[in-house]
Design an enzyme around this catalytic site. Structure first.
Site, short mmCIF file in Angstrom:
data_model
loop_
_atom_site.label_atom_id
_atom_site.label_comp_id
_atom_site.label_asym_id
_atom_site.label_seq_id
_atom_site.Cartn_x
_atom_site.Cartn_y
_atom_site.Cartn_z
NE ARG A 102 -12.76 26.10 -24.22
CZ ARG A 102 -13.81 25.71 -24.95
NH1 ARG A 102 -14.07 26.29 -26.10
NH2 ARG A 102 -14.59 24.76 -24.52
CD GLU A 116 -16.08 22.47 -17.56
OE1 GLU A 116 -16.98 21.61 -17.53
OE2 GLU A 116 -15.05 22.34 -18.24
CE LYS A 169 -14.83 18.12 -20.21
NZ LYS A 169 -14.78 19.59 -20.02
O1 LIG Z 1 -12.42 23.58 -22.69
C1 LIG Z 1 -12.45 22.51 -22.08
O2 LIG Z 1 -11.88 22.31 -21.03
C2 LIG Z 1 -13.19 21.37 -22.63
O3 LIG Z 1 -13.06 20.30 -22.13
C3 LIG Z 1 -14.05 21.54 -23.77
C4 LIG Z 1 -15.52 21.65 -23.40
O4 LIG Z 1 -15.89 20.78 -22.40
C5 LIG Z 1 -16.30 21.40 -24.60
O5 LIG Z 1 -15.92 22.33 -25.59
C6 LIG Z 1 -17.77 21.51 -24.39
O6 LIG Z 1 -18.32 20.77 -25.38
P1 LIG Z 1 -19.47 21.25 -26.36
O7 LIG Z 1 -20.73 21.11 -25.58
O8 LIG Z 1 -19.35 20.33 -27.48
O9 LIG Z 1 -19.17 22.68 -26.71
#
Ligand SMILES: O=C(O)C(=O)C[C@H](O)[C@H](O)COP(=O)(O)O
Length: 209
Positions: free
Chosen positions: A50, A46, A133
């Protein structure tokens, strides 16, 4: 969500022991990172929207043999069209809006909307979705919340993401309503900065087990 979209999103999520959630700053990292993850047994990636190079990273990574490259942080219809044009295999959102559901309905790309509450889930069901999700998973009650959803929503399955690490992932993956989990723990920021593909590969292989 058409039966075809449901079948395709299930096939993608079932191919993933874990979905690495990636934020790529340097386009030159895209291909070696994809190789490290795919070779370690994590083919479904994925790429979050960003960073400015995210769409180019998707275009490059999808050429890596075995990689199934999708987009994350798809926030609106414009993003959805952009990732589809870049050749993303799927699109994931941290949430969902009526406009995004409408765009996804008229698109062929498998789309995984984000939900954190029963009401958000029910809105998704009204739009015809049955795969979500669960985000942010840990902050939204984690495993206990997913067990709670299993009662009223037996037909629904999830990819929990957000705050999950190597220690927490197995507990999520053992739930009957979880297809796979997402997370960024196998790509620590310092290892990516150092282009330490060996360490990332080791963490990814551990996540794939
Ligand atoms: O940017 C997006 O679309 C999101 O939904 C955020 C990510 O899924 C999380 O930042 C991942 O989570 P962590 O494993 O805690 O880093």
């Amino acid at each position: 969500m058409t039966p075809d979209q449901l079948q395709r999103i299930d096939a993608i999520l079932r191919a993933a022991p874990v979905v690495p959630v990636l934020a790529i700053d340097d386009l030159d990292d895209a291909v070696p990172l994809a190789h490290a993850l795919v070779d370690a047994g994590l083919p479904v990636l994925e790429i979050t929207l960003r960073t400015p190079v995210a769409l180019d990273a998707i275009r490059r990574m999808r050429e890596v043999p075995g990689a199934i490259v999708g987009a994350g942080t798809v926030l609106n219809a414009h993003d959805l069209a952009a990732v589809e044009a870049a050749g993303a295999a799927f699109a994931i959102s941290p949430g969902a809006t009526d406009a995004l559901y409408a765009a996804a309905k008229s698109s062929a790309i498998p789309f995984l909307p984000g939900i954190a509450t029963a009401s958000e889930l029910m809105r998704g069901l009204e739009h015809g979705w049955m795969r979500f999700k669960f985000f942010p998973a840990e902050a939204s009650g984690g495993i206990a919340t997913l067990k709670g959803f299993a009662g009223p929503f037996p037909q629904v399955k999830f990819c929990p993401t957000g705050g999950i690490d190597a220690a927490k992932a197995p507990g999520y993956r053992a739930l009957p309503n979880v297809l796979t989990v997402g997370g960024s723990w196998m790509v620590p920021a310092d290892a990516l900065k150092a282009r330490d593909w060996a360490s990332i590969g080791m963490l990814a292989a551990e996540a794939a087990r």
